[in-house]
Design an enzyme around this catalytic site. Structure first.
Site, PDB file in Angstrom:
ATOM      1  N   THR A   1       0.838  -1.191   0.000  1.00 17.51           N
ATOM      2  CA  THR A   1       0.000   0.000   0.000  1.00 17.51           C
ATOM      3  C   THR A   1       0.878   1.248   0.000  1.00 17.51           C
ATOM      4  O   THR A   1       2.072   1.197   0.261  1.00 17.51           O
ATOM      5  CB  THR A   1      -0.899   0.067   1.247  1.00 17.51           C
ATOM      6  OG1 THR A   1      -0.085   0.414   2.379  1.00 17.51           O
ATOM      7  CG2 THR A   1      -1.602  -1.241   1.512  1.00 17.51           C
ATOM      8  N   ASP A   2       0.262   2.381  -0.248  1.00 11.87           N
ATOM      9  CA  ASP A   2       0.918   3.649   0.029  1.00 11.87           C
ATOM     10  C   ASP A   2       0.612   4.027   1.486  1.00 11.87           C
ATOM     11  O   ASP A   2      -0.070   3.301   2.206  1.00 11.87           O
ATOM     12  CB  ASP A   2       0.453   4.735  -0.948  1.00 11.87           C
ATOM     13  CG  ASP A   2       1.505   5.819  -1.154  1.00 11.87           C
ATOM     14  OD1 ASP A   2       2.333   6.020  -0.248  1.00 11.87           O
ATOM     15  OD2 ASP A   2       1.486   6.472  -2.212  1.00 11.87           O
ATOM     16  N   TRP A   3       1.079   5.175   1.905  1.00  9.17           N
ATOM     17  CA  TRP A   3       1.066   5.624   3.300  1.00  9.17           C
ATOM     18  C   TRP A   3      -0.345   5.604   3.901  1.00  9.17           C
ATOM     19  O   TRP A   3      -1.212   6.356   3.480  1.00  9.17           O
ATOM     20  CB  TRP A   3       1.646   7.035   3.374  1.00  9.17           C
ATOM     21  CG  TRP A   3       1.770   7.620   4.743  1.00  9.17           C
ATOM     22  CD1 TRP A   3       0.827   8.354   5.403  1.00  9.17           C
ATOM     23  CD2 TRP A   3       2.897   7.524   5.618  1.00  9.17           C
ATOM     24  NE1 TRP A   3       1.305   8.736   6.628  1.00  9.17           N
ATOM     25  CE2 TRP A   3       2.577   8.240   6.792  1.00  9.17           C
ATOM     26  CE3 TRP A   3       4.144   6.912   5.527  1.00  9.17           C
ATOM     27  CZ2 TRP A   3       3.463   8.359   7.863  1.00  9.17           C
ATOM     28  CZ3 TRP A   3       5.020   7.033   6.590  1.00  9.17           C
ATOM     29  CH2 TRP A   3       4.677   7.741   7.733  1.00  9.17           C
TER      30      TRP A   3
END
Length: 630
Positions: free
Chosen positions: A163-165
């Site tokens: 995932t991203d942040w």
């Protein structure tokens, strides 16, 4: 790097980045970024390889191979794992702002936005990061079709998706597709997420365990994700050698790598205007160096450099040369006058400027033969880089106008991460150079080019807009630009003006194209078409030319793009030298995605262009693909 149109140089710069990253015992990087930079308002446009799908695919592949080497199952001592991102469509938010929704059709998603990821996966990319936003209401982190069907099933890809942040959290806190964190963990993991970037709390672990125990997340999905994580670690040899000694990397930060960085910066800069061949500048002339970007390492590097927003670059890169310092070294201190006129506010937001001192710059111009006006943007990254006004700042526009009133010739240096509108000051400049974000050796590269010690060869990797309501890409639909009024019940038009076109760039020499030929004027989907074109250096200096091959589908059931980049090669020629450039194109590459989401190559004529040379070819049957990828 996209502006260089140099595949080998892109691979080499990524190889060096891998070497220097591994010296710090970091085995994995969040790069390359191949989101199509098709909206100039987007604050991450500068992280991409421009607006074109083919150019992003080619440069993305080269970057992956540079980072990882040629054996993705055994990442060597001097290499690291790539993480291609942000899958996908991140660069075309409807609002133009970071991490906001897109509205991409199935056709464009498959044909354009997916194309770079398809190429990188096929060439061994080991991991992938997901787009933070959503498309047509469905967040990418919960999109089973894109994460699992397109990647893991259709391509049989065994890499890892991260995932991203905090983006699993965002599914319920921001996107509201579920009521709580537990529900969105279920959605994301079942959609195909293998690793969660969870920066805030550890409840993810407990909640995921509960979901497995309750049968909401199958153990088979957990096993698959764990295999992918472990597979990446084994490929990186982390169980045998988890860390490295920087002393075993003697080339780190050395002259060999610096030379490549300088070459990359030189080849990336684009000469956009050169009235009466005012450039290169003769030695011995007095130069006024002015503008907020003239004496700043921060603006040369941009965001993600030394610190998230790039604000530490002036401190950390102090040993390198700003534009002012590089020009002082190149032209001599006695020939340099410095008066910024406009400066950025230290410690303020990236867009804040101090009270201007334009009068000081105007007064200083009296002692100069030429004015080097260094304008553009301060460094920014991600959401903090959002803007509401695409025009260049009022202070900078006023600075250029006031300097133009002195009558001294202006060389405009554009140092920016995205194109800021400058239509009212471009006519005031005798020359314009776009340096984008060239890094630590950008000042030196610019000085070499302006002095004529190096030649310009960069070409624009995106369309530079001229007007706020003329935001368009080079591969637009015919109805997006109607230059004459249509006759009928009422007259209408749709005139789009651009400042500089995709693929445009001048040189200190000139090139002539002739004899464009193709080995087959009628072709099948399985044919490889071979195009040849003669390119001659008709000027007085050695130079490099990027030869771009475009296609136009003349008639199609879905309105075709006016043109598409299909191939390119960069060649270097001495004055008077001619070379024959060969460009190959698969017949199937001319297919498009139909309204049913499937690829089709339809009977009809195609126009192929290189430079000012044109040839027509004919596809004599219609073919449809049942598989999602050609």
């Amino acid at each position: 790097m996209a502006a260089t149109f140099n595949r080998a140089l892109t691979r080499e710069t990524s190889r060096i980045s891998a070497y220097e990253t591994k010296a710090g015992s970091i085995p994995w990087t969040y790069a390359p970024v191949t989101d199509l930079g098709r909206d100039p308002r987007w604050p991450r446009l500068w992280e991409s390889y421009g607006e074109d799908a083919y150019l992003n695919a080619e440069m993305g592949r080269e970057s992956v191979l540079g980072f990882q080497g040629n054996d993705p199952n055994h990442i060597g001592t001097n290499y690291i794992a790539a993480c291609v991102k942000h899958y996908m469509g991140y660069g075309v938010p409807v609002s133009g702002k970071d991490r906001t929704p897109s509205s991409i059709t199935l056709q464009d998603m498959r044909e354009k936005h997916f194309a770079p990821y398809l190429e990188m996966v096929r060439n061994g990319a080991l991991s992938l990061m997901v787009n933070s936003a959503m498309n047509n209401g469905l967040p990418f982190h919960a999109n089973y079709e894109l994460l699992t069907t397109w990647l893991k099933e259709d391509l049989n890809w065994d890499g890892m998706i991260v995932t991203d942040w905090s983006d699993i959290n965002n599914l319920y806190t921001r996107d509201r597709v579920a009521k709580d964190k537990k529900e969105v963990i279920k959605m994301a993991i079942n959609a195909g997420i293998d690793m969660a970037m969870e920066p805030y709390d550890l409840s993810f672990c407990t909640l995921l365990k509960e979901l497995v125990q309750e049968g909401e997340v199958p153990m088979s999905r957990i096993d698959d994700a764990v295999r992918r994580v472990l597979r990446l670690k084994y490929r990186l040899n982390l169980f045998e050698k988890p860390w490295y000694n920087y002393k075993d990397f003697p080339l780190f930060g050395g002259p060999e790598h610096a030379a490549v960085a300088l070459k990359a910066a030189e080849e990336s800069m684009v000469l956009l205007k050169n009235t009466d061949n005012i450039l290169p500048l003769a030695p011995g002339k007095k130069l006024l160096i002015t503008g907020p970007n003239a004496h700043s390492m921060r603006t040369l590097n941009g965001g993600w450099s030394y610190s998230w927003q790039g604000d530490k670059a002036d401190e950390c890169a102090a040993d390198h040369n700003t534009i002012l310092e590089a020009f002082t070294n190149k032209f001599g201190a006695k020939n340099i006058i410095y008066e910024a006129g406009v400066t950025y506010k230290q410690g303020g937001s990236w867009w804040e400027e101090n009270a201007p001192e334009i009068d000081k710059a105007v007064a200083a111009a009296a002692g100069a033969d030429y004015i080097i006006a260094c304008i553009g943007e301060n460094s920014y990254c991600e959401t903090p880089g959002n803007l509401t006004n695409l025009f260049l700042s009022e202070n900078q526009i006023n600075l250029v106008k006031a300097l133009a009133a002195t009558g001294k010739p202006i060389i405009l240096i554009l140092n920016e991460g995205r194109p800021r509108l400058i239509a009212d000051i471009e006519p005031l400049a005798a020359a314009v150079v776009h340096i984008m974000l060239p890094g630590n050796y950008g000042g030196d590269a610019l000085a070499n080019l302006i002095a004529g010690d190096a030649n310009f060869s960069g070409k624009m990797p995106f369309t530079y807009p001229k007007e706020i309501n003329s935001l368009v890409t080079y591969d637009h639909k015919p109805s997006e630009h109607i230059g004459r009024q249509m006759e009928g019940a009422y007259n209408y038009d749709a005139v789009v003006n651009v400042q500089w076109a995709f693929g445009y760039g001048q040189s200190y020499t000139t090139f002539a194209y002739s004899n464009l030929h193709v080995d087959k004027t009628r072709f099948t989907a399985d044919d490889v078409l071979t195009f040849t074109v003669d390119v001659k250096n008709t000027g007085q200096r050695a130079g490099q030319e990027s030869v771009l091959l475009f296609s136009s589908d003349l008639v199609a059931p879905l309105t075709p793009d006016v043109r598409r980049l299909r191939a390119f090669e960069k060649v270097e020629l001495a004055p008077g030298e001619t070379t024959t450039v060969t460009l190959k194109l698969k017949g199937s590459d001319l297919a498009f995605v139909g309204y049913d989401g499937k690829w089709i190559l339809e009977e009809g004529d195609f126009r192929i262009q290189a430079g000012d040379q044109v040839v027509n070819i004919l596809y004599a049957e219609t073919k449809k693909w049942d598989t999602p990828n050609k």
